[in-house]
Design a protein around this motif. Structure first.
Motif, PDB file in Angstrom:
ATOM      1  N   LEU A   1       0.855  -1.078   0.004  1.00 47.89           N
ATOM      2  CA  LEU A   1       0.073  -0.130   0.069  1.00 47.89           C
ATOM      3  C   LEU A   1       0.911   1.313   0.128  1.00 47.89           C
ATOM      4  CD1 LEU A   1      -2.836   1.199   0.360  1.00 47.89           C
ATOM      5  CD2 LEU A   1      -2.267   1.112   2.904  1.00 47.89           C
ATOM      6  N   VAL A   2       0.609   1.941  -0.969  1.00 49.61           N
ATOM      7  CA  VAL A   2       1.568   3.283  -1.130  1.00 49.61           C
ATOM      8  C   VAL A   2       0.515   4.425  -0.935  1.00 49.61           C
ATOM      9  CG1 VAL A   2       2.876   4.850  -2.571  1.00 49.61           C
ATOM     10  CG2 VAL A   2       3.070   2.239  -3.052  1.00 49.61           C
ATOM     11  N   SER A   3       0.692   5.345   0.017  1.00 51.21           N
ATOM     12  CA  SER A   3      -0.205   6.429   0.364  1.00 51.21           C
ATOM     13  C   SER A   3       0.759   7.575   0.413  1.00 51.21           C
ATOM     14  CB  SER A   3      -0.878   6.019   1.839  1.00 51.21           C
ATOM     15  OG  SER A   3      -0.074   6.182   2.943  1.00 51.21           O
ATOM     16  N   ASP A   4      -0.012   8.779   0.220  1.00 53.39           N
ATOM     17  CA  ASP A   4       0.589  10.335   0.352  1.00 53.39           C
ATOM     18  C   ASP A   4      -0.304  10.992   1.089  1.00 53.39           C
ATOM     19  OD1 ASP A   4       0.564  11.051  -3.092  1.00 53.39           O
ATOM     20  OD2 ASP A   4      -0.959  11.383  -1.374  1.00 53.39           O
ATOM     21  N   ARG A   5       0.264  11.941   1.838  1.00 55.99           N
ATOM     22  CA  ARG A   5      -0.448  12.930   2.572  1.00 55.99           C
ATOM     23  C   ARG A   5       0.349  14.407   2.149  1.00 55.99           C
ATOM     24  NH1 ARG A   5      -1.417  11.165   7.515  1.00 55.99           N
ATOM     25  NH2 ARG A   5      -3.418  10.586   6.790  1.00 55.99           N
ATOM     26  N   GLN A   6      -0.717  15.161   1.395  1.00 58.20           N
ATOM     27  CA  GLN A   6       0.005  16.688   1.069  1.00 58.20           C
ATOM     28  C   GLN A   6       1.415  16.323   0.500  1.00 58.20           C
ATOM     29  OE1 GLN A   6      -0.255  19.002   4.456  1.00 58.20           O
ATOM     30  NE2 GLN A   6      -2.020  20.129   3.641  1.00 58.20           N
ATOM     31  N   SER A   7       1.423  15.198  -0.441  1.00 61.37           N
ATOM     32  CA  SER A   7       2.669  15.203  -1.232  1.00 61.37           C
ATOM     33  C   SER A   7       2.162  14.474  -2.478  1.00 61.37           C
ATOM     34  CB  SER A   7       3.838  14.621  -0.544  1.00 61.37           C
ATOM     35  OG  SER A   7       3.439  13.431   0.062  1.00 61.37           O
ATOM     36  N   ASP A   8       3.331  13.808  -3.123  1.00 56.33           N
ATOM     37  CA  ASP A   8       3.030  13.155  -4.238  1.00 56.33           C
ATOM     38  C   ASP A   8       3.724  11.900  -4.342  1.00 56.33           C
ATOM     39  OD1 ASP A   8       2.510  13.933  -8.021  1.00 56.33           O
ATOM     40  OD2 ASP A   8       1.968  12.177  -6.688  1.00 56.33           O
ATOM     41  N   ALA A   9       2.917  10.651  -4.411  1.00 57.84           N
ATOM     42  CA  ALA A   9       3.738   9.546  -4.163  1.00 57.84           C
ATOM     43  C   ALA A   9       3.684   8.646  -5.437  1.00 57.84           C
ATOM     44  CB  ALA A   9       3.286   8.555  -3.176  1.00 57.84           C
ATOM     45  N   SER A  10       3.468   9.233  -6.494  1.00 52.76           N
ATOM     46  CA  SER A  10       3.364   8.648  -7.809  1.00 52.76           C
ATOM     47  C   SER A  10       4.580   8.285  -8.356  1.00 52.76           C
ATOM     48  CB  SER A  10       2.481   9.619  -8.802  1.00 52.76           C
ATOM     49  OG  SER A  10       3.071  10.795  -8.726  1.00 52.76           O
ATOM     50  N   PHE A  11       5.736   8.727  -7.615  1.00 50.76           N
ATOM     51  CA  PHE A  11       7.281   8.190  -8.103  1.00 50.76           C
ATOM     52  C   PHE A  11       7.240   6.838  -7.789  1.00 50.76           C
ATOM     53  CE2 PHE A  11       9.740   8.304  -4.368  1.00 50.76           C
ATOM     54  CZ  PHE A  11       8.904   9.430  -3.565  1.00 50.76           C
ATOM     55  N   LEU A  12       6.480   6.369  -6.611  1.00 49.81           N
ATOM     56  CA  LEU A  12       6.786   4.871  -6.155  1.00 49.81           C
ATOM     57  C   LEU A  12       6.091   4.168  -7.173  1.00 49.81           C
ATOM     58  CD1 LEU A  12       6.492   5.665  -2.423  1.00 49.81           C
ATOM     59  CD2 LEU A  12       8.552   4.801  -3.513  1.00 49.81           C
ATOM     60  N   ILE A  13       4.836   4.593  -7.580  1.00 46.67           N
ATOM     61  CA  ILE A  13       4.067   3.939  -8.525  1.00 46.67           C
ATOM     62  C   ILE A  13       5.080   3.445  -9.755  1.00 46.67           C
ATOM     63  CG2 ILE A  13       2.227   3.560 -10.148  1.00 46.67           C
ATOM     64  CD1 ILE A  13       1.373   3.021  -7.845  1.00 46.67           C
ATOM     65  N   HIS A  14       5.613   4.372 -10.245  1.00 46.04           N
ATOM     66  CA  HIS A  14       6.602   4.474 -11.554  1.00 46.04           C
ATOM     67  C   HIS A  14       7.782   3.202 -11.020  1.00 46.04           C
ATOM     68  CE1 HIS A  14       4.758   7.298 -14.068  1.00 46.04           C
ATOM     69  NE2 HIS A  14       4.769   8.208 -12.706  1.00 46.04           N
ATOM     70  N   HIS A  15       8.427   3.405  -9.866  1.00 45.34           N
ATOM     71  CA  HIS A  15       8.993   2.559  -9.415  1.00 45.34           C
ATOM     72  C   HIS A  15       8.779   1.105  -9.501  1.00 45.34           C
ATOM     73  CE1 HIS A  15      11.889   0.212  -6.554  1.00 45.34           C
ATOM     74  NE2 HIS A  15      10.869  -0.192  -6.113  1.00 45.34           N
TER      75      HIS A  15
ATOM     76  N   ALA B   1       3.367  -1.561   3.822  1.00 43.27           N
ATOM     77  CA  ALA B   1       2.802   0.113   3.688  1.00 43.27           C
ATOM     78  C   ALA B   1       3.988   1.261   3.595  1.00 43.27           C
ATOM     79  CB  ALA B   1       1.991   0.615   4.998  1.00 43.27           C
ATOM     80  N   LEU B   2       3.840   1.982   2.428  1.00 41.80           N
ATOM     81  CA  LEU B   2       4.728   3.051   2.500  1.00 41.80           C
ATOM     82  C   LEU B   2       4.071   4.191   2.554  1.00 41.80           C
ATOM     83  CD1 LEU B   2       6.608   1.430  -0.644  1.00 41.80           C
ATOM     84  CD2 LEU B   2       7.636   1.829   1.443  1.00 41.80           C
ATOM     85  N   HIS B   3       4.316   5.055   3.615  1.00 39.49           N
ATOM     86  CA  HIS B   3       3.448   6.295   3.604  1.00 39.49           C
ATOM     87  C   HIS B   3       4.456   7.465   3.385  1.00 39.49           C
ATOM     88  CE1 HIS B   3       0.231   4.454   5.760  1.00 39.49           C
ATOM     89  NE2 HIS B   3       0.962   3.905   6.830  1.00 39.49           N
ATOM     90  N   VAL B   4       4.094   8.343   2.432  1.00 33.00           N
ATOM     91  CA  VAL B   4       4.958   9.282   2.096  1.00 33.00           C
ATOM     92  C   VAL B   4       4.299  10.679   2.506  1.00 33.00           C
ATOM     93  CG1 VAL B   4       5.564  10.784   0.062  1.00 33.00           C
ATOM     94  CG2 VAL B   4       5.707   8.431  -0.037  1.00 33.00           C
ATOM     95  N   GLN B   5       5.241  11.733   3.055  1.00 33.75           N
ATOM     96  CA  GLN B   5       4.643  12.745   3.830  1.00 33.75           C
ATOM     97  C   GLN B   5       5.565  13.882   3.402  1.00 33.75           C
ATOM     98  OE1 GLN B   5       3.874  11.432   7.754  1.00 33.75           O
ATOM     99  NE2 GLN B   5       2.189  13.097   7.920  1.00 33.75           N
TER     100      GLN B   5
END
Lengths: 405, 272, 272
Positions: C23-37, C214-218
């Motif tokens: 599960l990749v989540s972000d809060r007030q940032s953009d975690a889409s770089f992890l999806i590309h990874h 889970a990877l939480h990006v903030q």
């Protein structure tokens, strides 16, 4: 897709495999350049100017074709409307086509209020002169006496030449001349003119938004802005300006209630708008009265569905208007989102505290800096004035304790 | 109290294990299953959250006749043609049939993993009614359910726990392996006992209690830091008394001009 | 593929844990770089990938994939990648015309109350692949599902419960039945809401219960910084029987043109 420069020339079927670098040589044949656009230095995106040069800089050089810019309106919709007009005026000067949609004001009125460009290299279209009778001597009052060698050179071009510059300046005290304005092709959508058709689906989108989306798609198809359309000699950009979406006049209760019934109408529309933008040579500017929308989570979803997002906060009517610290500016500008299309990282501006000022010939956005405190007297505060102030240090109990020294 | 509960729940009992994202209560649930199997009881498990393999992982599966897993994991909503068990079958009649399918002389213990899944699709009043009927009816002896407290509104969690005879709320502990369990138990005579224990789970899902806090209220008092009073021992006065204030007001500062000063200066002694 | 992230997650294209729900989540940032990874990682690992690209066009993913060293067009032609371009397919449903062929998977746009069953059917057929294998068709590794992102489904009117059901079914198919992996992105807003059972916070909690990593990006808690784009909290939810500890680690990251670098807190090269 937000068109990278090279793919403008090819349909998806015949695209050659990409090189590993994003550098595209200019000598590739079939490269068609569209007036008023330029490639981005970062990732080769095709950019257009918003009409405000400082805003272009903040957004990474300009608005990428195929993206949506969200402007959160200021309280009285003065400056956001101004930016929308700058955007449309830029389209007229670059000879792009315009699509304006509004529910409150007639799009024709918006077009008539466009500011006049400050240009020296754009010629005004003169009405075609009556052909002279061959017997009349071709003398006129402008016969040159000194520079007679240049007498026979063609005069000022009769067609409106597109300006080769990227980004222009406008004089907001004057409106654009009708000749320049009428040279641009302009499509309009005025909500009161559209009959409400009952929606056949249970889609959360409102009829007004559905009609707008449908009308926009028709224009894109008919005028050939589709990326999938067969390549013709000249391609152009469609500039879409949507005024005050989410306001009550569109039939949306997003700005009225804390818990709106049509919670997902605008977000579904923005999804469809993004789909249309990505598949055509167009760029959209949407203004939303976000100060009326109470649900912050919903504003977050709306921001994420747009690519660029800025918010304007004007000082008018707030206590800051009279604050001497802010006297140089008209308001604050917040950049909420900058896209990173076709690349991993986005380029957020360096500074977060930006302020804007609408001058006659320029809409300037700069870093907010406070003037130095040059007050001459440092007054001594007496005991009575301290009584109102809360104590900053120490106790977590009542703030009535104050210090006597 | 945790060990007592593990040793057996009274007939007609309903135990709820409350957990959250930060600490999963499923392992504690498995301890209860293991304990019940060790006591030669019949156990029926309704598995919604995790797959059958994951549930079985670590359990004593040597006595397969006594452990029955009804997996609703693969198709809980009936999207395929042959669902094993769907969430809409969470009703007294269907559950009784399910339990009676495997005839045993003793009434069974029903384990529900998890109640949260069911509460998402069946209204809380219906779920509570079914649970109550299960307890009162004779088909199952006791019910143990896992509830993810952070997945529901507080009222929903409260309503379901209101029916419970025992409640264990687990949370992560200070150290890595440990967890904190807040236990509430309502006995037959409406007496409520509360306890808080630190425990950890071993490889075979047996529970090791590390410490007991006999008086949880004391713990909360300790948690509040004492307000340190910074004005306690100062070498100077923070406050002026009234006479001192008056004196301060009257004080003439050297370079402030006033009538008295003017009078003093115009004395002939100064003019020379 | 980010090499530093691979070493943090202890994974490489040759060996990675199967049956994982990341599960990749972000809060007030953009975690889409992890999806590309993850997209480039699993394509390099020669897995069969089903990608639901709901928020960006295919060209965008392709262009970024090029920078990371994989070609999505080639993967699609070879049959390794099944791509659903949500934006393109949605237009035919949002603006209905008479003879439009609609993609069944995006049916929920017509009536979000129906739920995501048809989207799940699309995923299932994408993961299990066509029944008949052609001559010379390549054998791919375990199937992987990637979703970018789930929060846009909430914006389109789909209920949070429906999204949780969808992820449950996808997990049952991809992770448990087919022993493949699943990566989903959820985007949240700033403040954590209290108590509720709607919205992206609740969706995040529900998915956290289901996930195994889970990877939480903030953003940084200290504010905006040009050289450090934010922090990533990696949580491993271990499910093995050998005790339960949710291991958590915090890293800071910076995204650059061809990848992202991860470093321990305070060790950014801009600072040292």
């Amino acid at each position: 897709m937000a068109a990278p420069l090279s793919s403008v020339s090819k349909t998806s079927a015949e695209r050659l495999p990409f090189n590993t670098t994003s550098f595209q040589k200019k000598t590739r044949s079939k490269l068609i350049s569209i007036p008023g656009t330029r490639p981005s230095v970062q990732n080769g995106q095709l950019l257009v100017s918003t009409g405000v040069t400082s805003l272009d800089y903040l957004l990474g050089g300009g608005l990428a074709v195929g993206t949506v810019l969200l402007i959160e309106e200021d309280r009285y919709d003065s400056y956001s409307r101004m930016i929308l007009k700058y955007f449309l005026a830029e389209g007229v000067v670059c000879q792009h086509e315009l699509f304006v949609a509004a529910a409150q004001d007639n799009p024709d009125d918006i077009i008539q209020e466009l500011p006049a460009p400050i240009l020296d290299d754009v010629a005004i279209h003169k009405p075609v002169e009556q052909p002279r009778l061959p017997c009349e001597p071709p003398d006129n009052l402008d016969a040159m006496n000194i520079a007679w060698r240049y007498q026979n050179l063609p005069k000022v071009q009769s067609a409106l030449a597109s300006s080769s510059r990227f980004g222009h300046y406008y004089d907001v005290s004057k409106t654009m001349e009708p000749e320049i304005r009428q040279a641009a092709k302009f499509h309009r959508f005025y909500l009161p003119e559209h009959l409400a058709q009952p929606s056949t689906t249970h889609s959360p989108m409102l009829e007004s938004y559905s009609a707008l989306l449908k009308s926009l798609q028709e224009v894109i198809h008919k005028e050939g802005f589709d990326l999938a359309a067969p390549m013709s000699k000249s391609r152009n950009i469609l500039r879409v300006g949507l005024h005050s979406l989410g306001s009550t006049l569109w039939g949306d209760d997003l700005s009225c209630h804390d818990n709106p019934k049509h919670r997902h109408a605008l977000t579904t529309f923005l999804y469809g708008l993004r789909a249309l933008m990505r598949s055509s040579l167009s760029v959209a500017v949407v203004t939303v009265p976000s100060h009326l929308i109470q649900d912050r989570a919903l504003m977050g979803s709306i921001t994420r569905l747009c690519d660029n997002a800025i918010a304007l906060e004007s000082f008018k009517g707030s206590e800051r208007e009279t604050n001497p610290l802010y006297k140089d500016y008209h308001g604050l500008l917040h950049v909420h989102q900058v896209p990173h299309l076709n690349c991993l990282a986005s380029q957020l501006p360096d500074h977060k505290d930006l302020a804007f000022k609408l001058k006659r010939k320029q809409f300037s956005i700069e870093r907010l800096h406070l003037p130095p405190d040059l007050s001459e007297t440092v007054s001594r505060v007496s005991r009575g004035e301290l009584a109102g102030a809360t104590s900053a240090c120490g106790s977590g109990t009542s703030g009535t304790k104050h210090l006597d020294f | 109290m945790l060990t007592e509960l593990l040793q057996g729940i009274e007939a007609g009992g309903f135990l709820v294990i409350q957990d959250s994202c930060s600490y999963s209560g499923r392992h504690l649930l498995k301890s209860f299953i293991n304990a019940a199997l060790n006591r030669a009881e019949v156990v029926h498990v309704l598995g919604f959250d995790v797959s059958e393999e994951e549930l079985k992982d670590g359990l004593r599966t040597s006595d397969t006749q006594r452990l029955h897993i009804h997996s609703a994991y693969t198709d809980p909503l009936g999207w395929t043609e042959r669902p094993a068990f769907t969430v809409h079958q969470f009703r007294l009649e269907d559950l009784t049939d399910l339990v009676k399918q495997t005839p045993h002389p003793k009434p069974a213990t029903l384990i529900i993993d998890s109640l949260s899944w069911i509460l998402r699709h069946v209204t809380p009043p219906a779920v509570c009614k079914t649970l109550h009927q299960l307890r009162k009816g004779g088909a199952v002896r006791a019910v143990i359910g896992l509830l993810h407290a952070d997945m529901h509104q507080r009222g929903t969690v409260g309503s379901v726990c209101h029916l419970a005879t025992s409640l264990i709320a687990v949370a992560p502990g200070a150290k890595g392996d440990e967890a904190v369990a807040k236990i509430t138990k309502r006995s037959k005579f409406r007496k409520v006992m509360q306890d808080e224990e630190i425990f950890s789970l071993n490889g075979d899902f047996t529970v090791t209690i590390h410490s007991k806090r006999s008086n949880p209220e004391q713990n909360w008092n300790d948690a509040e830091e004492e307000q340190v009073d910074p004005t306690a021992e100062l070498t100077f006065n923070l406050r002026l008394s009234d006479s001192e204030l008056e004196a301060k007001k009257k004080l003439m500062l050297p370079f402030v001009f006033s009538k008295e000063k003017l009078a003093t200066l115009s004395q002939p002694a100064f003019l020379k | 593929m980010f090499t530093e992230l691979n070493s943090i997650l202890n994974a490489s294209p040759d060996s990675f844990t199967q049956g994982e729900f990341i599960l990749v989540s972000d809060r007030q940032s953009d975690a889409s770089f992890l999806i590309h990874h993850f997209l480039s990682f699993y394509l390099r690992a020669r897995c069969r990938v089903c990608f639901l690209g709901l928020v960006q066009s295919f060209c965008h993913y392709n262009a970024v994939g090029q920078r990371l060293g994989v070609s999505l067009t080639q993967a699609k032609e070879k049959g390794q990648l099944i791509f659903l371009e949500g934006l393109k397919e949605s237009l035919s449903i949002l603006i209905p015309h008479e003879n439009n062929t609609e993609h069944q998977a995006m049916n929920f746009l017509r009536d979000p109350a129906v739920g995501l069953r048809s989207l799940y059917e699309f995923v299932r057929s994408g993961l299990t692949g066509s029944g008949s294998s052609e001559e010379g068709a390549e054998e791919w590794g375990p199937p992987v599902l990637l979703v970018d992102d789930l929060s846009v489904l909430l914006s389109l009117g789909v209920g949070t419960g429906a999204v949780l059901d969808f992820s449950h079914y996808c997990r049952a198919t991809a992770c448990s039945q087919l022993q493949g992996n699943m990566v989903m992105l959820v985007r949240c807003n700033g403040d954590e809401e209290e108590d509720g059972d709607e919205g992206s916070e609740w969706l995040l909690k529900g998915l956290s219960h289901q996930c195994s990593l889970a990877l939480h990006v903030q953003g940084l808690p200290t504010g905006y910084c040009k050289d450090i784009h934010g922090q990533v909290e990696v949580c491993w939810r271990m499910r093995q029987g050998d005790g339960q500890h949710t291991q958590k680690k915090l890293f800071q990251y910076k995204v650059h043109d061809k990848g992202a670098s991860f470093f321990a807190r305070g060790t950014s090269s801009a600072v040292l």
